[in-house]
Design a protein around this motif. Sequence first.
Motif, PDB file in Angstrom:
ATOM      1  N   GLY A  41       0.580  -1.837   0.014  1.00  0.00           N
ATOM      2  CA  GLY A  41       0.160   0.221  -0.533  1.00  0.00           C
ATOM      3  C   GLY A  41       0.412   0.985   0.110  1.00  0.00           C
ATOM      4  N   GLY A  42       2.185   1.356   0.511  1.00  0.00           N
ATOM      5  CA  GLY A  42       2.331   2.570   0.970  1.00  0.00           C
ATOM      6  C   GLY A  42       2.976   2.958  -0.364  1.00  0.00           C
ATOM      7  N   LEU A  43       3.903   1.691  -1.084  1.00  0.00           N
ATOM      8  CA  LEU A  43       4.827   2.172  -2.335  1.00  0.00           C
ATOM      9  C   LEU A  43       3.495   1.958  -3.040  1.00  0.00           C
ATOM     10  CD1 LEU A  43       7.874  -0.658  -1.827  1.00  0.00           C
ATOM     11  CD2 LEU A  43       7.747   1.756  -0.950  1.00  0.00           C
ATOM     12  N   VAL A  77       8.950   8.264   1.991  1.00  0.00           N
ATOM     13  CA  VAL A  77       8.289   6.707   2.585  1.00  0.00           C
ATOM     14  C   VAL A  77       9.333   6.441   3.689  1.00  0.00           C
ATOM     15  CG1 VAL A  77       7.780   4.357   2.040  1.00  0.00           C
ATOM     16  CG2 VAL A  77       7.683   6.271   0.618  1.00  0.00           C
ATOM     17  N   PHE A  78       9.283   6.434   5.293  1.00  0.00           N
ATOM     18  CA  PHE A  78       9.749   5.335   6.907  1.00  0.00           C
ATOM     19  C   PHE A  78       9.821   4.377   6.195  1.00  0.00           C
ATOM     20  CE2 PHE A  78       9.265  10.610   7.009  1.00  0.00           C
ATOM     21  CZ  PHE A  78      10.592  10.348   7.149  1.00  0.00           C
ATOM     22  N   GLU A  79      10.431   3.438   6.683  1.00  0.00           N
ATOM     23  CA  GLU A  79      10.545   1.861   7.104  1.00  0.00           C
ATOM     24  C   GLU A  79      10.907   1.453   8.111  1.00  0.00           C
ATOM     25  OE1 GLU A  79       7.845  -1.027   5.893  1.00  0.00           O
ATOM     26  OE2 GLU A  79       9.501  -1.451   6.706  1.00  0.00           O
ATOM     27  N   GLN A  80      10.231   0.184   8.834  1.00  0.00           N
ATOM     28  CA  GLN A  80      10.793  -0.263  10.074  1.00  0.00           C
ATOM     29  C   GLN A  80      12.021  -1.125   9.711  1.00  0.00           C
ATOM     30  OE1 GLN A  80       8.579  -1.296  12.652  1.00  0.00           O
ATOM     31  NE2 GLN A  80       8.295  -3.202  11.588  1.00  0.00           N
ATOM     32  N   HIS A 114       4.632 -14.619  -7.243  1.00  0.00           N
ATOM     33  CA  HIS A 114       5.086 -14.348  -6.194  1.00  0.00           C
ATOM     34  C   HIS A 114       4.623 -13.312  -5.500  1.00  0.00           C
ATOM     35  CE1 HIS A 114       8.108 -14.364  -2.871  1.00  0.00           C
ATOM     36  NE2 HIS A 114       8.140 -15.968  -3.815  1.00  0.00           N
ATOM     37  N   ARG A 115       4.288 -12.815  -4.254  1.00  0.00           N
ATOM     38  CA  ARG A 115       4.016 -11.507  -3.921  1.00  0.00           C
ATOM     39  C   ARG A 115       5.522 -10.995  -3.799  1.00  0.00           C
ATOM     40  NH1 ARG A 115       1.265  -9.652   1.170  1.00  0.00           N
ATOM     41  NH2 ARG A 115       2.933  -8.198   1.975  1.00  0.00           N
ATOM     42  N   GLY A 116       6.822 -11.105  -3.755  1.00  0.00           N
ATOM     43  CA  GLY A 116       8.111 -10.537  -3.285  1.00  0.00           C
ATOM     44  C   GLY A 116       8.422  -9.759  -4.743  1.00  0.00           C
ATOM     45  N   SER A 160      -0.613  -1.760  13.037  1.00  0.00           N
ATOM     46  CA  SER A 160       0.069   0.213  12.851  1.00  0.00           C
ATOM     47  C   SER A 160       0.220   0.709  13.937  1.00  0.00           C
ATOM     48  CB  SER A 160      -1.506   0.329  11.963  1.00  0.00           C
ATOM     49  OG  SER A 160      -1.087   1.811  12.107  1.00  0.00           O
ATOM     50  N   LYS A 161       1.197   1.649  14.607  1.00  0.00           N
ATOM     51  CA  LYS A 161       1.212   2.540  15.594  1.00  0.00           C
ATOM     52  C   LYS A 161       0.565   3.610  15.110  1.00  0.00           C
ATOM     53  CE  LYS A 161       3.809   3.296  19.139  1.00  0.00           C
ATOM     54  NZ  LYS A 161       4.082   2.257  19.836  1.00  0.00           N
ATOM     55  N   ILE A 162       0.385   3.963  14.362  1.00  0.00           N
ATOM     56  CA  ILE A 162      -0.353   4.827  13.674  1.00  0.00           C
ATOM     57  C   ILE A 162      -1.999   4.982  14.392  1.00  0.00           C
ATOM     58  CG2 ILE A 162      -1.258   7.042  12.151  1.00  0.00           C
ATOM     59  CD1 ILE A 162       1.779   6.468  11.022  1.00  0.00           C
ATOM     60  N   GLY A 212      -7.015  -8.062   0.140  1.00  0.00           N
ATOM     61  CA  GLY A 212      -6.388  -7.478   1.426  1.00  0.00           C
ATOM     62  C   GLY A 212      -5.318  -5.940   0.415  1.00  0.00           C
ATOM     63  N   ALA A 213      -4.317  -6.809  -0.262  1.00  0.00           N
ATOM     64  CA  ALA A 213      -3.194  -5.983  -1.316  1.00  0.00           C
ATOM     65  C   ALA A 213      -4.352  -4.478  -1.901  1.00  0.00           C
ATOM     66  CB  ALA A 213      -2.318  -6.782  -1.478  1.00  0.00           C
ATOM     67  N   ALA A 214      -4.967  -5.537  -2.554  1.00  0.00           N
ATOM     68  CA  ALA A 214      -6.364  -4.995  -3.645  1.00  0.00           C
ATOM     69  C   ALA A 214      -6.682  -3.530  -3.373  1.00  0.00           C
ATOM     70  CB  ALA A 214      -7.090  -5.903  -4.270  1.00  0.00           C
TER      71      ALA A 214
HETATM   72  P1  FAD Z   1       1.670  -4.343   5.090  1.00  0.00           P
HETATM   73  O1  FAD Z   1       2.002  -5.326   3.558  1.00  0.00           O
HETATM   74  O2  FAD Z   1       1.786  -5.009   5.976  1.00  0.00           O
HETATM   75  O3  FAD Z   1       3.099  -3.442   5.648  1.00  0.00           O
HETATM   76  C1  FAD Z   1       2.965  -2.767   6.181  1.00  0.00           C
HETATM   77  C2  FAD Z   1       4.793  -2.293   6.349  1.00  0.00           C
HETATM   78  O4  FAD Z   1       4.989  -0.822   7.209  1.00  0.00           O
HETATM   79  C3  FAD Z   1       5.239  -3.578   6.508  1.00  0.00           C
HETATM   80  O5  FAD Z   1       6.667  -3.095   5.797  1.00  0.00           O
HETATM   81  C4  FAD Z   1       5.911  -2.928   8.112  1.00  0.00           C
HETATM   82  O6  FAD Z   1       7.460  -3.201   7.726  1.00  0.00           O
HETATM   83  C5  FAD Z   1       5.864  -1.699   8.233  1.00  0.00           C
HETATM   84  N1  FAD Z   1       5.733  -1.114   9.437  1.00  0.00           N
HETATM   85  C6  FAD Z   1       4.801  -1.714  10.492  1.00  0.00           C
HETATM   86  N2  FAD Z   1       5.369  -0.406  11.669  1.00  0.00           N
HETATM   87  C7  FAD Z   1       6.172   0.548  11.221  1.00  0.00           C
HETATM   88  C8  FAD Z   1       7.364   1.464  12.306  1.00  0.00           C
HETATM   89  N3  FAD Z   1       6.104   1.847  13.128  1.00  0.00           N
HETATM   90  N4  FAD Z   1       7.551   2.390  11.540  1.00  0.00           N
HETATM   91  C9  FAD Z   1       7.747   1.798  10.191  1.00  0.00           C
HETATM   92  N5  FAD Z   1       7.682   1.335   9.398  1.00  0.00           N
HETATM   93  C10 FAD Z   1       7.154   0.496   9.927  1.00  0.00           C
HETATM   94  N6  FAD Z   1      -4.122  -9.681  -0.464  1.00  0.00           N
HETATM   95  C11 FAD Z   1      -4.119  -9.857  -1.933  1.00  0.00           C
HETATM   96  O7  FAD Z   1      -4.807  -8.754  -2.409  1.00  0.00           O
HETATM   97  N7  FAD Z   1      -4.519 -10.696  -2.725  1.00  0.00           N
HETATM   98  C12 FAD Z   1      -4.422 -11.874  -1.848  1.00  0.00           C
HETATM   99  O8  FAD Z   1      -3.365 -12.932  -2.387  1.00  0.00           O
HETATM  100  C13 FAD Z   1      -3.652 -12.225  -0.927  1.00  0.00           C
HETATM  101  N8  FAD Z   1      -3.388 -13.254   0.327  1.00  0.00           N
HETATM  102  C14 FAD Z   1      -3.066 -13.335   1.314  1.00  0.00           C
HETATM  103  C15 FAD Z   1      -2.337 -14.677   2.222  1.00  0.00           C
HETATM  104  C16 FAD Z   1      -2.229 -14.803   3.582  1.00  0.00           C
HETATM  105  C17 FAD Z   1      -2.067 -15.645   4.199  1.00  0.00           C
HETATM  106  C18 FAD Z   1      -2.409 -13.857   4.517  1.00  0.00           C
HETATM  107  C19 FAD Z   1      -2.753 -12.577   5.848  1.00  0.00           C
HETATM  108  C20 FAD Z   1      -2.662 -12.008   3.477  1.00  0.00           C
HETATM  109  C21 FAD Z   1      -2.891 -12.011   1.790  1.00  0.00           C
HETATM  110  N9  FAD Z   1      -3.051 -10.611   1.062  1.00  0.00           N
HETATM  111  C22 FAD Z   1      -3.587 -11.023   0.439  1.00  0.00           C
HETATM  112  C23 FAD Z   1      -3.367  -9.503   2.170  1.00  0.00           C
HETATM  113  C24 FAD Z   1      -2.670  -8.537   1.920  1.00  0.00           C
HETATM  114  O9  FAD Z   1      -0.835  -9.135   2.430  1.00  0.00           O
HETATM  115  C25 FAD Z   1      -2.104  -7.356   2.712  1.00  0.00           C
HETATM  116  O10 FAD Z   1      -3.269  -6.966   2.714  1.00  0.00           O
HETATM  117  C26 FAD Z   1      -1.518  -6.598   2.170  1.00  0.00           C
HETATM  118  O11 FAD Z   1       0.647  -6.539   2.277  1.00  0.00           O
HETATM  119  C27 FAD Z   1      -1.356  -4.984   3.325  1.00  0.00           C
HETATM  120  O12 FAD Z   1      -0.951  -4.004   2.560  1.00  0.00           O
HETATM  121  P2  FAD Z   1      -0.060  -2.314   3.345  1.00  0.00           P
HETATM  122  O13 FAD Z   1       0.569  -2.406   2.563  1.00  0.00           O
HETATM  123  O14 FAD Z   1      -1.665  -2.243   3.764  1.00  0.00           O
HETATM  124  O15 FAD Z   1      -0.038  -3.489   5.118  1.00  0.00           O
END
Ligand code: FAD
Length: 370
Positions: free
Chosen positions: A13-15, A30-33, A105-107, A161-163, A302-304
Amino acid sequence: MKNRIGIIGAGIGGLTLAALLQKRGFDVAVFEQASKFARVGAGIQQSANAVKVLRDIGLEDHLRNTAFCPQTWNNREWDTGVMKHELTLGAAYEEKYGAPYFLLHRGDLHAAIASKVDPQSIHLQKKLKHYSNQGDQVHLSFEDGTTEVVDALIGADGIHSKIREQMLGADQPRFTGRVAYRTTFPASLMNGYTIDDCTKWWGIDRHIVIYYVTPQKDEIYFVTSVPEPEWNNESWSAKGDLGELRRAFSGFHEQVQRVLAACPDVHKWSLYERDPLPTWCDQRVVLLGDSCHPMVPYMAQGAAMAIEDAAVLTRVLEQEPEIPLAFQQFEALRKERTSKVQLTSHKNQWMSQRTDSDWVYGYDAWAVEA
Ligand code: FAD
């Protein structure tokens, strides 16, 4: 001059948000832990609603070359393999919803999005400790003792989320009592045995989703949901026991048995969720993605949802110069949809039978009235 926008969290999401804003000339930090990005064994599904956003940052062709485009998304009975519901993908899906359905692949997805963000704007090993709204600015303090000042702050910092905690209090997300075993592994370990493009095998109290994550079909991914109320551990690197996993799916269809027999290693991940939050905003601070609407992964959305959030937030920031108003508009535009997806995911009935999926895949974040 455009506002300086701080984003906490370099997840998907952030990127995505950083890339969309930078493309439009915003000053973004962007600040990442974490100290680096790791390619852990997980697949991800990207449906048309997400791909329509990623297209804007020029990723569609890249995804066509690196992701698998399945022809169908099957839902089968766990033992007999009888089809419960088949979602037709491929050209018909693309024509209907305006973009393809990718499995990858997620990566690889994370790396692709990161490649569209100015590397100078990503600050690693910056763990946010605290924010404070001060007039027209937000002051940030990090665990390493450093500070920053931004004009607006986005909490894309995931389910813990800390925020969110600072905004709404320190309650924990709910453990569902279920775990996801998941891994990717080379298809060559199947010794020539082939599987469906993508299938969810529906058991009585558990399921497993299996699909390919490369166009060459040379890498297989699976993810489960299994009741294990006593195991509550959330770490990307926690390993699962292969014997336990295979026992949990004994009696399942031959395709499942073959995949679990071939996989050399597995990760284990507790599944958490939250109910919709009362608010996502605090003046010049707003939440995005899992920080405000984490969900169980049973719709693969979730990611979508985080990616859609990024597009809608970009649009309101372009149109509304008053940051607190822009953030309120963003929440108003997004909350009904993300709450519906959270609650639908929670029920775990999505595509167990004939399902209207138009409202999910047909959504276009660029066309939503802002
Ligand atoms: P995240 O990806 O969790 O990123 C948060 C970032 O914030 C991390 O890099 C973390 O290190 C950083 N961070 C946290 N706290 C701090 C801090 N205090 N200071 C600085 N940085 C911090 N979604 C789909 O769309 N399709 C799928 O097929 C799918 N499959 C999934 C399968 C599983 C088993 C799971 C558990 C989830 C799946 N999801 C899927 C959901 C998806 O992975 C998440 O919804 C998505 O990664 C959320 O993205 P985000 O950027 O909000 O959070």
